[in-house]
Design a protein around this motif. Sequence first.
Motif, PDB file in Angstrom:
ATOM      1  N   PHE A 115      55.447   9.999  90.341  1.00  0.00           N
ATOM      2  CA  PHE A 115      56.610  10.869  90.157  1.00  0.00           C
ATOM      3  C   PHE A 115      56.207  12.188  89.497  1.00  0.00           C
ATOM      4  O   PHE A 115      56.574  13.281  89.965  1.00  0.00           O
ATOM      5  CB  PHE A 115      57.664  10.156  89.301  1.00  0.00           C
ATOM      6  CG  PHE A 115      58.832  11.019  88.951  1.00  0.00           C
ATOM      7  CD1 PHE A 115      59.827  11.281  89.889  1.00  0.00           C
ATOM      8  CD2 PHE A 115      58.946  11.608  87.677  1.00  0.00           C
ATOM      9  CE1 PHE A 115      60.901  12.091  89.555  1.00  0.00           C
ATOM     10  CE2 PHE A 115      60.016  12.413  87.360  1.00  0.00           C
ATOM     11  CZ  PHE A 115      61.006  12.660  88.296  1.00  0.00           C
ATOM     12  N   PHE A 116      55.440  12.098  88.396  1.00  0.00           N
ATOM     13  CA  PHE A 116      55.025  13.325  87.701  1.00  0.00           C
ATOM     14  C   PHE A 116      54.063  14.149  88.551  1.00  0.00           C
ATOM     15  O   PHE A 116      54.095  15.384  88.534  1.00  0.00           O
ATOM     16  CB  PHE A 116      54.365  12.973  86.365  1.00  0.00           C
ATOM     17  CG  PHE A 116      55.350  12.522  85.324  1.00  0.00           C
ATOM     18  CD1 PHE A 116      56.349  13.386  84.862  1.00  0.00           C
ATOM     19  CD2 PHE A 116      55.313  11.231  84.800  1.00  0.00           C
ATOM     20  CE1 PHE A 116      57.263  12.960  83.904  1.00  0.00           C
ATOM     21  CE2 PHE A 116      56.225  10.822  83.848  1.00  0.00           C
ATOM     22  CZ  PHE A 116      57.204  11.664  83.402  1.00  0.00           C
ATOM     23  N   SER A 133      56.144  15.860  91.134  1.00  0.00           N
ATOM     24  CA  SER A 133      56.969  16.893  90.479  1.00  0.00           C
ATOM     25  C   SER A 133      56.125  18.119  90.187  1.00  0.00           C
ATOM     26  O   SER A 133      56.561  19.277  90.357  1.00  0.00           O
ATOM     27  CB  SER A 133      57.579  16.359  89.193  1.00  0.00           C
ATOM     28  OG  SER A 133      58.433  15.277  89.475  1.00  0.00           O
ATOM     29  N   GLY A 134      54.893  17.906  89.697  1.00  0.00           N
ATOM     30  CA  GLY A 134      54.008  19.028  89.403  1.00  0.00           C
ATOM     31  C   GLY A 134      53.667  19.811  90.643  1.00  0.00           C
ATOM     32  O   GLY A 134      53.632  21.067  90.605  1.00  0.00           O
ATOM     33  N   ALA A 162      55.497  20.005  93.358  1.00  0.00           N
ATOM     34  CA  ALA A 162      56.706  20.724  93.784  1.00  0.00           C
ATOM     35  C   ALA A 162      56.938  21.966  92.931  1.00  0.00           C
ATOM     36  O   ALA A 162      57.316  23.039  93.443  1.00  0.00           O
ATOM     37  CB  ALA A 162      57.904  19.776  93.711  1.00  0.00           C
ATOM     38  N   LEU A 163      56.709  21.846  91.618  1.00  0.00           N
ATOM     39  CA  LEU A 163      56.897  22.998  90.716  1.00  0.00           C
ATOM     40  C   LEU A 163      55.901  24.107  91.030  1.00  0.00           C
ATOM     41  O   LEU A 163      56.257  25.301  91.036  1.00  0.00           O
ATOM     42  CB  LEU A 163      56.732  22.537  89.255  1.00  0.00           C
ATOM     43  CG  LEU A 163      56.951  23.614  88.187  1.00  0.00           C
ATOM     44  CD1 LEU A 163      58.396  24.165  88.273  1.00  0.00           C
ATOM     45  CD2 LEU A 163      56.711  23.035  86.789  1.00  0.00           C
TER      46      LEU A 163
END
Length: 406
Positions: A389-390, A393-394, A396-397
């Motif tokens: 997940f992280f 997320s990273g 995507a950011l």
Amino acid sequence: MKRLRLFFAVGALVVVSSPGNLLAQSNRDRIDTSYGCVTCHSENRANFLEGIHADYGMRCHDCHGGNPRSFELPSAHSGRFIGAPNKVETVTLCASCHSDADQMRQYGLPSGQLAEFRTSRHGQSLLVEGNNDAPTCTDCHDAHLVRRETDARSNVYPTQIAETCRRCHEDAALMGRYDLSTTQYADFVSGAHGRALYEEQNFSSPTCIGCHGSHAALPARPQEVVNVCAECHELVGRAFLDGPHGEATNTGEMSACLSCHVSHDSEAIPNADISEVCGACHEAGTSAGTLGDEIESLMIAAESDVEGAEEAITELRLAGQNVADALFRYQTANTYYEQMRMAQHRMDVDVLEELGRRVASNSNEVRNTAEIRAERRWEHKLMLLPIWFFALSGIALAVFKLRESA
């Protein structure tokens, strides 16, 4: 050209010097052209030279008599000339050597074949009843080409014995005169013993002579069947004789093993069919019929436990797990299950229940190990979810920032 000639010369030497060709050449060399018998009987002599008797110096006149140094009739057939012996004479002729213990001891061969043959159904029919349908020595062993029993081409080699017996026992016209079946060979080949012998090359599996005897060939009497089977299935035989069926066999009420199993097409009774087999003699609802139901239930449960443990071992292997401990437990469970298969012939439910508990205990250990390992694998996978997940997320950011800067 010289090289070509040398190639063919070497090739010819290799062919001639191979073991089989050396033996054939040796046999041809041993044909004595000064020996009168070969003038008319060269084919018989050639066959004889391939057999074991020629290896020990025997010659035509040792069995047939006559004058082997003569090339003309009638002098060649003079003296103690036997010619082609009939069936009874053949037995006497073969026994003149093979019943002599002093001659046979040097070869490690028994000398009681004639005595055994006299007790057999074949011997009784030929020697007592004068029935020429019955076989004599040369019907099974051949007259001239008598090979060692360890030779795979021999008529009495394990994989050839049933073929030898079927020559008569599949003859419908011959067997019809004695009201005998002609399906024994086909039944044997398709049965457990035949498959073990021919497909698995298991030479400890019995052939015709393993159950009926060779020279003393007879069908086993009903009370004798368990002793015949116990020659191989010793623990099963002991369990059977210790149980109620052993006593029933001794009193002549049942035909031992053949009351449940077929003779030539012999197979183990599937666990799911035990109650049905028992029902052939024992009515449902009786104590004996109920006992059959109980034994079937215990055997099915144990079989299921072992199969479950085997599946668990496969799961552990596919998952790349160390299966040493689990495999030991599975093998232990399987050993107890095999003991149950033998002990069921004793018809003792208490013994089967105890063995069944041991099967279940070891099988459950294997299945529990597989289940615990599977749960741990899922826990590891779940622990990876936050990391993924992280990470996502990273990513995507980072993509979002790059688009903003563009």
